[in-house]
Design a protein around this motif. Structure first.
Motif, PDB file in Angstrom:
ATOM      1  N   VAL A   1       0.768  -1.193   0.048  1.00 18.00           N
ATOM      2  CA  VAL A   1      -0.032   0.081  -0.078  1.00 18.00           C
ATOM      3  C   VAL A   1       1.109   1.205  -0.070  1.00 18.00           C
ATOM      4  O   VAL A   1       1.725   1.654   0.996  1.00 18.00           O
ATOM      5  CB  VAL A   1      -0.903   0.105   0.983  1.00 18.00           C
ATOM      6  N   THR A   2       0.824   1.852  -1.233  1.00 20.33           N
ATOM      7  CA  THR A   2       1.782   2.999  -1.168  1.00 20.33           C
ATOM      8  C   THR A   2       1.341   3.899  -2.348  1.00 20.33           C
ATOM      9  O   THR A   2       0.579   3.531  -3.131  1.00 20.33           O
ATOM     10  CB  THR A   2       3.372   2.634  -1.414  1.00 20.33           C
ATOM     11  N   ARG A   3       2.058   5.040  -2.310  1.00 22.31           N
ATOM     12  CA  ARG A   3       1.935   6.188  -3.544  1.00 22.31           C
ATOM     13  C   ARG A   3       3.017   5.552  -4.455  1.00 22.31           C
ATOM     14  O   ARG A   3       4.378   4.954  -4.072  1.00 22.31           O
ATOM     15  CB  ARG A   3       2.397   7.523  -2.944  1.00 22.31           C
ATOM     16  N   LEU A   4       2.651   5.432  -5.711  1.00 23.10           N
ATOM     17  CA  LEU A   4       3.601   4.847  -6.975  1.00 23.10           C
ATOM     18  C   LEU A   4       4.488   6.091  -7.292  1.00 23.10           C
ATOM     19  O   LEU A   4       4.255   6.690  -8.143  1.00 23.10           O
ATOM     20  CB  LEU A   4       2.418   4.246  -7.857  1.00 23.10           C
ATOM     21  N   VAL A   5       5.417   6.136  -6.588  1.00 20.79           N
ATOM     22  CA  VAL A   5       6.605   7.017  -6.845  1.00 20.79           C
ATOM     23  C   VAL A   5       7.950   6.405  -6.700  1.00 20.79           C
ATOM     24  O   VAL A   5       8.100   5.368  -6.114  1.00 20.79           O
ATOM     25  CB  VAL A   5       6.735   8.262  -6.059  1.00 20.79           C
ATOM     26  N   PRO A   6       9.163   6.896  -7.636  1.00 18.35           N
ATOM     27  CA  PRO A   6      10.452   6.046  -7.263  1.00 18.35           C
ATOM     28  C   PRO A   6      10.918   5.900  -5.924  1.00 18.35           C
ATOM     29  O   PRO A   6      11.616   4.725  -5.649  1.00 18.35           O
ATOM     30  CB  PRO A   6      11.317   7.006  -8.033  1.00 18.35           C
ATOM     31  N   ALA A   7      10.728   6.711  -4.938  1.00 13.91           N
ATOM     32  CA  ALA A   7      11.310   6.584  -3.561  1.00 13.91           C
ATOM     33  C   ALA A   7      10.531   5.390  -2.910  1.00 13.91           C
ATOM     34  O   ALA A   7      11.481   4.812  -1.939  1.00 13.91           O
ATOM     35  CB  ALA A   7      10.853   7.829  -2.901  1.00 13.91           C
ATOM     36  N   LYS A   8       9.272   4.687  -3.421  1.00 18.82           N
ATOM     37  CA  LYS A   8       8.831   3.639  -2.804  1.00 18.82           C
ATOM     38  C   LYS A   8       9.489   2.162  -3.151  1.00 18.82           C
ATOM     39  O   LYS A   8       9.251   1.293  -2.613  1.00 18.82           O
ATOM     40  CB  LYS A   8       7.521   3.479  -2.928  1.00 18.82           C
ATOM     41  N   GLY A   9      10.327   2.265  -4.146  1.00 14.80           N
ATOM     42  CA  GLY A   9      10.947   1.068  -4.607  1.00 14.80           C
ATOM     43  C   GLY A   9      10.164  -0.024  -5.055  1.00 14.80           C
ATOM     44  O   GLY A   9      10.555  -1.095  -5.429  1.00 14.80           O
ATOM     45  N   ILE A  10       9.068   0.324  -5.821  1.00 13.58           N
ATOM     46  CA  ILE A  10       8.130  -0.713  -6.401  1.00 13.58           C
ATOM     47  C   ILE A  10       8.808  -1.405  -7.660  1.00 13.58           C
ATOM     48  O   ILE A  10       8.673  -2.546  -7.882  1.00 13.58           O
ATOM     49  CB  ILE A  10       6.737  -0.079  -6.707  1.00 13.58           C
TER      50      ILE A  10
END
Length: 378
Positions: free
Chosen positions: A203-212
């Motif tokens: 569960v996260t915002r889809l931005v590079p910082a989150k490492g998806i």
């Protein structure tokens, strides 16, 4: 005692602050306490015309940056909206965003201000490729911390790691208070279930910082090893289209479900098995506590406040950020061993109930608030 919780985002916005403060309000509902919430609506943009002067630095030396200009205009808008809408006196203001705190102190200089810093905007912008480390925007944003220290009666944050991060940017790092976010235990109820194929969720915002992107590469490795799984992605953001393309290129699109933004993910989170988020930075990582309270096994990265929640091998697994093979190995352990997965999830649940319950956090805050009760010497 009349309290004001000054937010930036509206309460329905996903994230740690908004998942805590509206429920905190319920814990203060009594004859002794009167608590209001205030925030800047999204529709209020470009209204403020206030001259901005900081006490500890000259922001205008950074003023040619569009990022800085937008920040200052948002600050002006918050001041404009506060002056327009606020008509009540308070004994204490607790702000949960730098702009909210600075605006409130400018308008109400005689009301005590507690400022909690929940995250690092500049780190997120750097990791997302919006600004450069050491650039003018970075310099401006870290200068705000000393201005907040100057404006606040008490400066607080949500993890020891983030307090250490702030230390170089303020004058008295030894005086930072630390209270982690709290979560309403009634909203998170483990649900007995038996998934024949392990269900992974983030569960996260889809931005590079989150490492998806790292997570997708790890999942591709799991698939190459012959492991079955389903990965559920709850959240939205500017990287979504890029991530959907990456999932197709890696051959894991059929195993991956994109839900987009969901207001209350905690309602169905307990039906999954493993929570995973390989962030590149986190001040606290509220969603790990939420997943723990849902009794999921946790897999995260050894950054920011996450290791303060996860003790590797005890109540979850930790890997280094951007290490897709280590992440695949960690996921493999919990996918292939349901007994081990249960042990980790149960330990995570026990710790989260003990340390991150809203009742505990509310009691700690009440002790602090009472120090600013009218007639009480600071």
């Amino acid at each position: 005692m009349n309290l004001l919780q000054a937010l930036f985002f509206p309460p329905e916005q996903p994230g740690g602050v908004s998942s805590m403060i509206p429920y905190l309000q319920e814990r203060f509902r009594s004859s002794r306490w009167d608590m209001d919430l205030f925030w800047l609506p999204k529709r209020i943009r470009g209204k403020g015309r206030e001259e901005i002067v900081f006490e500890t630095f000259d922001w205008t030396v950074y003023g040619e940056s569009p990022v800085v200009q937008k920040y200052i205009q948002t600050y002006r808008d918050y001041i404009w909206w506060t002056k327009l809408r606020m008509n009540k006196q308070y004994d204490l203001i607790h702000a949960h965003h730098p702009i909210a705190g600075l605006a409130m102190k400018k308008i109400y200089p005689d009301i005590p201000l507690i400022q909690t810093l929940h995250s690092s905007y500049e780190r997120e912008l750097i990791l997302n490729g919006v600004i450069e480390e050491g650039g003018v925007e970075h310099q401006f944003l870290v200068s705000i911390y000393r201005e907040l220290e100057h404006a606040s009666d008490r400066l607080m944050t949500v993890s020891r790691s983030f307090a250490d991060y702030l230390a170089p940017y303020i004058d008295h790092p030894d005086q930072i208070g630390i209270i982690p976010n709290g979560f309403d235990e009634k909203r998170f109820k483990p649900v007995p279930h038996d998934n024949s194929i392990p269900q992974l969720v983030t569960v996260t915002r889809l931005v590079p910082a989150k490492g998806i992107d790292t997570l997708f590469k790890a999942c591709a490795e799991l698939k190459s090893r012959g492991h079955e799984y389903v990965l559920h992605i709850i959240g939205d953001g500017p990287s979504r289209a890029e991530l959907e393309l990456l999932a197709q290129e890696l051959g894991i699109y059929n195993e991956t479900i994109f839900y987009g933004y969901t207001l209350h993910p905690e309602e169905f989170m307990p039906f999954f098995d493993i929570f995973v988020l390989p962030s590149r930075a986190e001040a606290f990582g509220s969603v790990f506590a939420e997943a723990a309270l849902s009794c999921l096994a946790l897999v995260g990265t050894n950054v920011g406040g996450i290791p303060e929640q996860i003790e590797d091998g005890v109540n979850g697994l930790l890997v280094n950020p951007e290490d897709q093979l280590a992440l695949a190995d960690a996921l493999e352990k919990v996918i292939t061993d349901p007994g081990y997965r249960y042990e980790l999830s149960r330990s995570a649940w026990d710790k989260a109930k003990s340390l991150y319950s809203l009742t505990r956090v509310a009691n700690e805050l009440k002790k602090i608030y009472l120090q600013y009760q009218p007639g009480t010497k600071g």
